[in-house]
Scaffold this active site. Structure first.
Site, PDB file in Angstrom:
ATOM      1  N   LYS A 181      26.688  46.003  -0.457  1.00 39.09           N
ATOM      2  CA  LYS A 181      27.765  45.811  -1.443  1.00 39.09           C
ATOM      3  C   LYS A 181      27.284  46.160  -2.841  1.00 39.09           C
ATOM      4  O   LYS A 181      27.906  46.948  -3.552  1.00 39.09           O
ATOM      5  CB  LYS A 181      28.282  44.365  -1.413  1.00 39.09           C
ATOM      6  CG  LYS A 181      29.476  44.149  -2.307  1.00 39.09           C
ATOM      7  CD  LYS A 181      29.690  42.703  -2.681  1.00 39.09           C
ATOM      8  CE  LYS A 181      28.976  42.381  -3.956  1.00 39.09           C
ATOM      9  NZ  LYS A 181      29.228  41.033  -4.478  1.00 39.09           N
ATOM     10  N   ASP A 200      33.548  43.326  -0.743  1.00 37.98           N
ATOM     11  CA  ASP A 200      33.311  42.000  -1.313  1.00 37.98           C
ATOM     12  C   ASP A 200      34.316  41.036  -0.680  1.00 37.98           C
ATOM     13  O   ASP A 200      35.013  41.388   0.288  1.00 37.98           O
ATOM     14  CB  ASP A 200      33.427  42.028  -2.854  1.00 37.98           C
ATOM     15  CG  ASP A 200      34.880  42.113  -3.300  1.00 37.98           C
ATOM     16  OD1 ASP A 200      35.740  42.515  -2.481  1.00 37.98           O
ATOM     17  OD2 ASP A 200      35.165  41.748  -4.446  1.00 37.98           O
TER      18      ASP A 200
END
Ligand code: SF4
Length: 283
Positions: A181, A200
Site C-alpha cells: 500500500k 487502503d
C-alpha cells in the site's frame, strides 16, 4: 422533498426495490444525473416473487461495461482528486503514508509539518533513535512501531540508496514499515508510476461493496482490481475511491441516497436502495 415523503428504508432482505433492473450486466437503467432520489419516484413496487440475487440472469459484477460505468461515474464525482497527505518530496510522502496507518489524513497533516521542520532531511531522521521520534508522532497512534519504521527507513535509505527514495517497488518493499500500500502510494502519487492499486481501508470496503472483489486480503483485492481496471486508471481510481469513502461511502452508514453509483451498487449494507441488495457484497 414533500412533507411526509421520506426515503424508503431497505427491507432486511434487500429485495424490496427492483425498480429498474439491469440491461447491461450489473448496470441498472439511469445515469449519475438522473439517479438522484425524487420522492415517490424512488419507491418502487415490490415484486411478488423476487428471484434470488444470485440468479439474476446475466449479472456479472465485473463485466467490463459495469466497471466502465463505475469509472465514468467516479470521474464525474471526483474529476481531479489526489492524495490528501501534505508532502513536498517522495521522502515526506513516504513518512506521511507510514504515519497514516490507522490514523486520519487530517491528523497526519498536523504532525508532518512539525517533524519536517525539526528534521528537514532524510539524514536528520537517520541520525535519530526511534525513541527520540516517538513524542513527535505519538498523536497518530501506534507511535512506537511508526517511529521504528520511519527511522529504520531513513537509515536504510541513507545506507543503501544514497538518501533517495527509489522509484522501484522491489526496492521500496525492502524498507522497514513499507508494504505494497505504502509503496503504491509513493510510486503512484509522487513518481506517477502505476505499478499496482493502492488498497487502503476505503478501497478495501468499497471494492467489496461494489462487488469488484470478494476477497478480504488486501493483496488479493489488489490483484482482482488490477485485472479489471485499466492500468491507466489505477492511480486515479484509488484516489477517487478513497475520497468516495470519506465523503459518501463511509463505513458505518453510507450515504446511499446521495450517491450517484446507487443504481449500480448492490451492496448488502446499503442504507437505501432502488435495486436488489446482495447480502455478500459487504464491507
Ligand atoms: S450506493 Fe451506498 S454502498 Fe453503494 S457505493 Fe454508494 S454510498 Fe457506497
Amino acid at each position: 422533498m414533500p412533507r411526509g415523503v421520506s426515503p424508503r428504508q431497505p427491507a432486511r432482505t434487500g429485495r424490496q426495490d427492483r425498480a429498474k433492473q439491469v440491461r447491461v450486466p450489473g448496470v441498472a437503467a439511469g445515469t449519475a444525473k438522473n439517479s438522484k432520489p425524487s420522492g415517490k419516484a424512488r419507491v418502487a413496487k415490490a415484486p411478488s416473487a423476487p428471484p434470488s440475487t444470485a440468479k439474476i440472469k446475466g449479472y456479472n459484477p465485473v463485466a467490463p461495461e459495469r466497471v466502465a460505468e463505475i469509472l465514468k461515474r467516479l470521474n464525474e464525482l471526483y474529476p481531479e482528486v489526489t492524495c490528501a497527505l501534505t508532502h513536498a518530496s517522495a521522502w515526506e510522502l513516504l513518512v506521511a503514508t507510514i504515519l497514516s496507518a490507522q490514523s486520519t489524513d487530517v491528523n497526519v497533516n498536523r504532525v508532518t509539518p512539525v517533524i519536517f521542520r525539526k528534521y528537514p532531511t532524510v539524514e536528520a531522521f537517520a541520525a535519530l533513535t526511534p525513541e527520540q521520534l516517538e513524542p513527535d508522532v505519538r498523536s497518530t497512534g501506534f507511535f512506537r512501531n511508526k517511529s521504528k519504521s520511519v527511522v529504520g527507513a531513513a537509515k536504510k535509505l541513507v545506507a543503501e540508496f544514497g538518501g533517495q527514495v527509489p522509484d522501484d517497488i522491489d526496492k521500496l518493499l525492502t524498507l522497514p514499515g513499507v508494504a505494497r500500500k505504502t509503496a503504491n502510494v509513493v510510486l503512484g502519487t509522487w513518481f506517477k508510476k502505476a505499478v499496482g492499486v493502492v488498497v487502503d481501508t476505503h478501497v478495501h470496503r468499497i471494492s467489496r461493496r461494489l462487488e469488484l472483489t470478494t476477497q478480504d486480503d488486501p493483496q488479493k483485492i489488489e490483484q482482482d482490481l488490477m485485472k479489471i481496471i485499466p492500468r491507466d486508471r489505477w492511480i486515479l481510481f484509488s484516489h477517487q475511491i478513497i475520497w468516495h469513502g470519506r465523503k459518501l461511502c463511509i463505513a458505518r452508514k453510507p450515504k446511499c441516497a446521495e450517491c450517484s453509483l446507487e443504481n449500480i451498487c448492490h451492496a448488502g449494507d446499503k442504507t437505501w436502495s432502488t435495486v436488489d441488495m446482495h447480502k455478500n457484497a459487504k464491507a
